[in-house]
Design a protein around this motif. Sequence first.
Motif, PDB file in Angstrom:
ATOM      1  N   PRO A 156      32.010  45.642  44.144  1.00  0.00           N
ATOM      2  CA  PRO A 156      32.457  44.266  44.369  1.00  0.00           C
ATOM      3  C   PRO A 156      33.825  44.036  43.749  1.00  0.00           C
ATOM      4  N   ALA A 157      34.412  42.905  44.076  1.00  0.00           N
ATOM      5  CA  ALA A 157      35.704  42.545  43.502  1.00  0.00           C
ATOM      6  C   ALA A 157      35.513  42.207  42.024  1.00  0.00           C
ATOM      7  N   PHE A 158      36.521  42.475  41.236  1.00  0.00           N
ATOM      8  CA  PHE A 158      36.462  42.221  39.801  1.00  0.00           C
ATOM      9  C   PHE A 158      37.428  41.109  39.438  1.00  0.00           C
ATOM     10  N   LEU A 159      36.926  40.058  38.848  1.00  0.00           N
ATOM     11  CA  LEU A 159      37.748  38.950  38.380  1.00  0.00           C
ATOM     12  C   LEU A 159      37.664  38.963  36.854  1.00  0.00           C
ATOM     13  N   HIS A 160      38.581  39.686  36.217  1.00  0.00           N
ATOM     14  CA  HIS A 160      38.513  39.920  34.784  1.00  0.00           C
ATOM     15  C   HIS A 160      39.117  38.808  33.943  1.00  0.00           C
ATOM     16  N   THR A 161      40.039  38.044  34.473  1.00  0.00           N
ATOM     17  CA  THR A 161      40.702  36.998  33.702  1.00  0.00           C
ATOM     18  C   THR A 161      40.700  35.713  34.518  1.00  0.00           C
ATOM     19  N   PRO A 162      40.954  34.583  33.874  1.00  0.00           N
ATOM     20  CA  PRO A 162      41.038  33.317  34.625  1.00  0.00           C
ATOM     21  C   PRO A 162      42.163  33.310  35.658  1.00  0.00           C
ATOM     22  N   ARG A 163      43.141  34.192  35.506  1.00  0.00           N
ATOM     23  CA  ARG A 163      44.260  34.236  36.445  1.00  0.00           C
ATOM     24  C   ARG A 163      44.002  35.167  37.627  1.00  0.00           C
ATOM     25  N   THR A 164      42.961  35.985  37.544  1.00  0.00           N
ATOM     26  CA  THR A 164      42.628  36.877  38.647  1.00  0.00           C
ATOM     27  C   THR A 164      42.084  36.036  39.798  1.00  0.00           C
ATOM     28  N   SER A 165      42.501  36.347  41.021  1.00  0.00           N
ATOM     29  CA  SER A 165      42.019  35.574  42.165  1.00  0.00           C
ATOM     30  C   SER A 165      41.849  36.475  43.377  1.00  0.00           C
ATOM     31  N   LEU A 166      41.110  35.973  44.322  1.00  0.00           N
ATOM     32  CA  LEU A 166      40.964  36.604  45.627  1.00  0.00           C
ATOM     33  C   LEU A 166      41.604  35.669  46.634  1.00  0.00           C
ATOM     34  N   GLN A 167      42.429  36.206  47.506  1.00  0.00           N
ATOM     35  CA  GLN A 167      43.113  35.384  48.487  1.00  0.00           C
ATOM     36  C   GLN A 167      43.122  36.079  49.831  1.00  0.00           C
TER      37      GLN A 167
END
Length: 182
Positions: A156-167
Amino acid sequence: MQLFSNFQFVNFDVHNYQFSPDQCPGPWEKVVFTADFNVTAGRQFDRTAVVNMGFVNLYFGTTPEPRRTLSPSWHVERDVTDYGALFTSAQTGHVILGNIVNSTYTGVISGSAALEFYPKHGNNERGNDHEDDRAHPADAVYPLKQVNSNGGINEPAFLHTPRTSLQRHSPFLAISNRSTWK
């Protein structure tokens, strides 16, 4: 319609399956994803499971831990009717369930999954079709992919920080009536 049957998860290989809509033409009143998993008795940690189709998530969950004399089995169901547009064309699916099996961690995880298609049947009591009886599913379903540094896709996608995003940028979105992003 069977998606995959008796896949065994003994390492971190991604298992692929193929979906073809030929056997279950729409329209559908409801579409349900079902899966059955089990893990053999022994020692094993809980693992994360992902089942997707065309990179769209159908299932995300964890496995129970077995015991020396306990071999858990479990069943999951998810209403995926809103993904109807996804099921109108052939797709490759992925099952990601990384597992370690060795002399210490002995629990082997197995699983099967299917889509259950419930067709629409004729007219309702007002004399028209069932379109008025439920929310309209999206006419397109788009996956959110995360490209990694090697040019591949993280699943799956990894969102490690609050600034990480999927677009996803789609110039054609303005002409689409209804879209679902999963």
